[in-house]
Write an enzyme that holds these catalytic residues in place. Structure first.
Site, PDB file in Angstrom:
ATOM      1  N   CYS A   1     -44.690  52.611   3.732  1.00  0.00           N
ATOM      2  CA  CYS A   1     -44.523  51.113   3.642  1.00  0.00           C
ATOM      3  C   CYS A   1     -45.521  50.180   3.744  1.00  0.00           C
ATOM      4  O   CYS A   1     -45.327  48.706   3.614  1.00  0.00           O
ATOM      5  CB  CYS A   1     -43.349  50.794   4.575  1.00  0.00           C
TER       6      CYS A   1
ATOM      7  N   ASP B   1     -16.290  61.061  10.689  1.00  0.00           N
ATOM      8  CA  ASP B   1     -14.903  61.379  11.111  1.00  0.00           C
ATOM      9  C   ASP B   1     -13.676  60.699  10.245  1.00  0.00           C
ATOM     10  O   ASP B   1     -12.746  61.260   9.951  1.00  0.00           O
ATOM     11  CB  ASP B   1     -14.798  61.040  12.534  1.00  0.00           C
TER      12      ASP B   1
ATOM     13  N   CYS C   1     -44.874  53.278  13.135  1.00  0.00           N
ATOM     14  CA  CYS C   1     -44.667  52.310  12.283  1.00  0.00           C
ATOM     15  C   CYS C   1     -43.434  51.486  12.817  1.00  0.00           C
ATOM     16  O   CYS C   1     -42.369  52.287  12.950  1.00  0.00           O
ATOM     17  CB  CYS C   1     -44.243  53.013  10.878  1.00  0.00           C
TER      18      CYS C   1
ATOM     19  N   GLU D   1     -40.124 100.337  25.327  1.00  0.00           N
ATOM     20  CA  GLU D   1     -39.235 100.001  24.100  1.00  0.00           C
ATOM     21  C   GLU D   1     -39.850  99.068  23.321  1.00  0.00           C
ATOM     22  O   GLU D   1     -40.290  97.941  23.800  1.00  0.00           O
ATOM     23  CB  GLU D   1     -37.809  99.589  24.434  1.00  0.00           C
TER      24      GLU D   1
ATOM     25  N   LYS E   1     -39.184  95.187  21.883  1.00  0.00           N
ATOM     26  CA  LYS E   1     -38.430  94.145  22.417  1.00  0.00           C
ATOM     27  C   LYS E   1     -37.760  93.248  21.117  1.00  0.00           C
ATOM     28  O   LYS E   1     -38.711  92.940  20.307  1.00  0.00           O
ATOM     29  CB  LYS E   1     -39.238  93.242  23.260  1.00  0.00           C
TER      30      LYS E   1
HETATM   31  S1  IVH Z   1     -33.770  95.243  28.908  1.00  0.00           S
HETATM   32  C1  IVH Z   1     -32.371  93.408  32.935  1.00  0.00           C
HETATM   33  N1  IVH Z   1     -34.590  96.208  26.545  1.00  0.00           N
HETATM   34  O1  IVH Z   1     -35.225  90.280  25.841  1.00  0.00           O
HETATM   35  C2  IVH Z   1     -33.290  93.790  31.625  1.00  0.00           C
HETATM   36  N2  IVH Z   1     -34.080  93.644  26.651  1.00  0.00           N
HETATM   37  O2  IVH Z   1     -36.559  88.542  27.458  1.00  0.00           O
HETATM   38  C3  IVH Z   1     -32.366  93.606  30.582  1.00  0.00           C
HETATM   39  N3  IVH Z   1     -34.425  92.134  24.820  1.00  0.00           N
HETATM   40  O3  IVH Z   1     -32.361  89.422  27.658  1.00  0.00           O
HETATM   41  C4  IVH Z   1     -33.059  93.593  29.277  1.00  0.00           C
HETATM   42  N4  IVH Z   1     -35.149  93.840  23.430  1.00  0.00           N
HETATM   43  O4  IVH Z   1     -32.057  90.079  25.387  1.00  0.00           O
HETATM   44  C5  IVH Z   1     -34.179  94.843  27.382  1.00  0.00           C
HETATM   45  N5  IVH Z   1     -35.624  96.842  24.382  1.00  0.00           N
HETATM   46  C6  IVH Z   1     -35.010  95.716  25.200  1.00  0.00           C
HETATM   47  C7  IVH Z   1     -35.063  94.359  24.595  1.00  0.00           C
HETATM   48  C8  IVH Z   1     -34.418  93.369  25.739  1.00  0.00           C
HETATM   49  C9  IVH Z   1     -35.010  92.641  23.399  1.00  0.00           C
HETATM   50  C10 IVH Z   1     -34.134  90.832  25.117  1.00  0.00           C
HETATM   51  C11 IVH Z   1     -32.929  90.913  26.081  1.00  0.00           C
HETATM   52  C12 IVH Z   1     -33.455  90.206  27.380  1.00  0.00           C
HETATM   53  C13 IVH Z   1     -34.512  89.412  27.045  1.00  0.00           C
HETATM   54  C14 IVH Z   1     -35.589  89.146  27.964  1.00  0.00           C
END
Ligand code: IVH
Length: 683
Positions: free
Chosen positions: A411, A31, A426, A116, A118
């Site tokens: 060391c 700082d 250590c 979908e 994730k």
């Molecule tokens: S739906 C209420 N769809 O995963 C449900 N989430 O582990 C809302 N995520 O917080 C989430 N891909 O950030 C949804 N195709 C998808 C997703 C998805 C990634 C994430 C999202 C969520 C987290 C939960």
């Protein structure tokens, strides 16, 4: 130097350090060093008013950068998802959904779902007002996030205006992520400039999104996918049609989603993508399964954490077999010595792995992992790769069990471990691997309080060879400090910076002043495990001087009030290490105070308005720390202890007090709230 050029250079440096400090949380200078740069710039600008410009760091003061992002409340909480780790758990989810729907009236044999990918990124809520992008907010704690609108605006894939007219306000939710290629490029650049690398694209995306400089964010190559529409007021009835609508508006939607009728089709989708996920340009860590019909979702509702109509199927950790070439050990900054596996490089879990954690010596023995074994290696998402176990059928005939080294590889000091502890350590504070962090702690505000002796200066002192242990600090001269040169790489150019006379003089003065610190600060600064500020204060008061402390038996240490067996053993073992004794001797020669002055010793146990009384403090006080409260009571002659008994004069009860308050109540001991305590010490 020409003032205009110097001003430009200072601004560049200050901006750089602001970013290191506020954004990356990885300051490079102290700082005091930063303040010196700022002061110089302010001085130059006041001498040359024509050089002042609105983008100068002096004009920002502690404006935007210091304040960070505004907090915003989400209209509807951003929930998380429940997880399923295998097929059974997926089927259990489907059972719950069907039961839930049947209780609510209709019981479909097979539910329509949407599966979908994730996306492994950072969740985001986008608000559009009359079709125009108005706000971007992070998830935060689910109820409140941060307003990152100006950064979201830089993500080119997010439209600033929707393709179709929409009246009123809508909120779209999705995920911001960094494609693998952009992540690798970013880390390459960071490696070139000597910056710490991000562990995975998600961390990098999170870092970029919270960067306070949108100009920088725009260069990162962030992308996004959307998957949810909140508070729409539209006539949509299913999730599939919602995804299609998002697409028509021009919002990015990940294209591999699929409608699945019933659980079997879902299971197939999950297995399919567990294999195919590496073919994508971004990281996905599972499949999100959602009930398609919005009406059914409404009937199922949500718990406080998760919607009942969705689940996240997590892909299993990928495993591969490879050769374990060597078991090496690493000395951490606290002296913890941990074994790790050196592997024949292997591509697993999306990255090439050449090292893996082995946890500790006990774990290695339990799994009987040996050098030259073929081992199964596992890596899940951003988790550190680990060795699962050996393939016994491939073990060489002459293989022998691995043994933990008995001395520190850095060391040569003997390694110790406490009873019932897995970690070997250590204990030599001057061990080069420990010196950096140790010296930072020694100089820190709570310990010897040497302002200006921060991470960057400590590093320079160690690499230049000027400091090999804490005592060397007391032999430094202003000339040595002033001449220190730090280098950094910037856009391919090496920039050199001299520490300078002004900074050197300040630090030397601080070092000299620290010699007369209270004795407990030294004990704390030595960094003995388990000995915190309070422990150091107790030891200082009980033993009065380093000489007495050094020769105190384990028994004597344990007999000290507030010093338990763990602290006592830790202190004794530290004091037994010859190098540590040598360090103490050198600090003594350097003139560092190692005792409580006679006058204070008398005072601390002497009479005062509260002498003969014993207090216990529990919970958190709003007006001061526990250490300060203790000191205040002790100054008045009172004794402060850690446990409540019938002999306790009173218990001072702060916020969130626990069992000690209950015990006081049970024993009928007087309880003082914070106001009463304040009155007591002011009286
Ligand atoms: S739906 C209420 N769809 O995963 C449900 N989430 O582990 C809302 N995520 O917080 C989430 N891909 O950030 C949804 N195709 C998808 C997703 C998805 C990634 C994430 C999202 C969520 C987290 C939960």
């Amino acid at each position: 130097m020409d003032p205009a050029a110097r001003v430009a250079e200072l601004r560049r440096q200050i901006r750089h350090h602001e970013e290191r400090y506020y954004v990356a949380n990885q300051p490079e200078i102290s700082d005091a060093e930063f303040d010196a740069l700022m002061e110089e710039l302010q001085q130059l600008e006041s001498d040359h008013p024509d050089l002042v410009s609105t983008d100068s760091p002096t004009q920002r003061v502690s404006g935007r950068v210091a304040e960070g992002f505004q907090t915003v409340a989400h209209a509807e909480p951003m929930l998380s998802l429940d997880n399923a780790y295998n097929e059974d758990e997926l089927r259990a989810f489907d059972d719950r959904v069907r039961r839930g729907l049947s209780e609510a009236g209709a019981a479909p044999a097979a539910v329509d779902y949407v599966a979908e990918l994730k996306i492994d990124g950072v969740s985001i809520a986008l608000t559009y007002v009359d079709g125009v992008f108005a706000r971007g907010a992070t998830r935060g704690n689910g109820s409140q996030g941060e307003d990152v609108t100006s950064n979201v605006r830089t993500i080119r894939v997010i439209p600033l205006q929707l393709n179709e007219p929409v009246t009123g306000s809508i909120e779209v939710r999705g995920e911001v992520y960094l494609p693998r290629a952009a992540f690798e490029k970013m880390n390459e650049e960071r490696a070139n400039t000597g910056e710490i690398l991000f562990a995975n694209p998600r961390n990098a995306a999170a870092g970029a999104l919270r960067n306070l400089d949108p100009g920088l964010v725009s260069k990162r190559g962030l992308r996004a996918f959307t998957y949810q529409l909140v508070s729409a007021g539209t006539r949509l009835t299913s999730h599939a049609t919602t995804l299609e609508q998002l697409g028509r508006w021009g919002l990015p939607v990940e294209g591999h989603w699929r409608r699945c009728q019933g659980i079997d089709a879902l299971v197939e989708f999950c297995h399919e993508w567990a294999d195919k996920r590496r073919t994508l340009g971004f990281d996905t860590d599972g499949v999100v399964i959602k009930v398609d019909a919005l009406e059914q979702r409404r009937r199922l509702g949500a718990t406080s954490k998760f919607p009942r109509w969705a689940v996240a199927f997590k892909f299993p950790a990928e495993q591969k077999t490879t050769l374990l070439k060597q078991i090496a050990v690493n000395v951490g900054r606290t002296g913890a010595v941990t074994p790790f596996a050196v592997l024949d490089p292997i591509f697993v879990g999306g990255t090439t792995v050449s090292m893996a954690t082995l946890h500790n010596a006990d774990d290695i023995a339990r799994k009987d992992i040996r050098e030259r074994d073929w081992v199964v290696v596992e890596k899940a998402g951003d988790v550190i790769p680990r060795v699962v176990g050996p393939v016994l059928t491939r073990r060489p005939e002459d293989s022998v069990p691995w043994v933990m080294p008995s001395t520190c590889p850095e060391c040569g000091s003997e390694l110790h471990r406490e009873e019932e502890e897995a970690v070997w350590r250590c204990e030599n504070v001057s061990c080069p691997a420990r010196l950096q962090r140790g010296l930072e702690h020694f100089a820190s505000r709570g310990a010897m309080n040497i302002e200006g002796l921060g991470e960057s200066l400590v590093e320079q002192l160690i690499t230049s060879g000027l400091v090999r242990d804490y005592a060397d600090v007391y032999h430094l001269t202003a000339e040595q400090l002033a001449g220190l040169i730090s280098t950094s790489e910037r856009e391919g150019k090496t920039i050199e910076r001299r520490f300078g006379e002004k900074n050197a003089a300040k630090v030397i003065e601080q070092i000299a002043r620290s010699k007369t610190n209270d004795f407990w600060r030294l004990i704390y600064g030595l960094g003995i495990r388990h000995i915190g500020e309070r422990g150091a204060q107790v030891l200082a008061r009980a033993f009065g001087s380093m000489e007495t402390l050094e020769t105190a038996s384990l028994h004597a240490l344990q007999a000290t009030s507030e010093i338990g067996p763990v602290l006592a053993a830790s202190a004794r073992s530290w004091l037994d290490e010859p190098r540590n004794r040598e360090l103490i001797a050198r600090l003594r020669t350097a003139g560092v105070r190692m005792e409580i002055p006679e006058s204070e010793r008398a005072q601390s146990s002497g009479p005062g308005p509260l002498s003969g009384r014993t207090y216990v403090i529990t919970g958190t006080l709003a007006s001061m720390s526990r250490e300060e409260a203790t000191a205040a009571l002790e100054r008045l002659g009172a004794k402060v202890t850690g446990s409540v008994s019938k002999k306790t004069t009173a218990v001072i009860v702060g916020e969130e007090a626990g069992s000690k308050a209950d015990k006081a109540r049970a024993l009928g001991v007087t309880m003082l709230d914070e106001a009463a305590f304040q009155a007591l010490i002011k009286a």
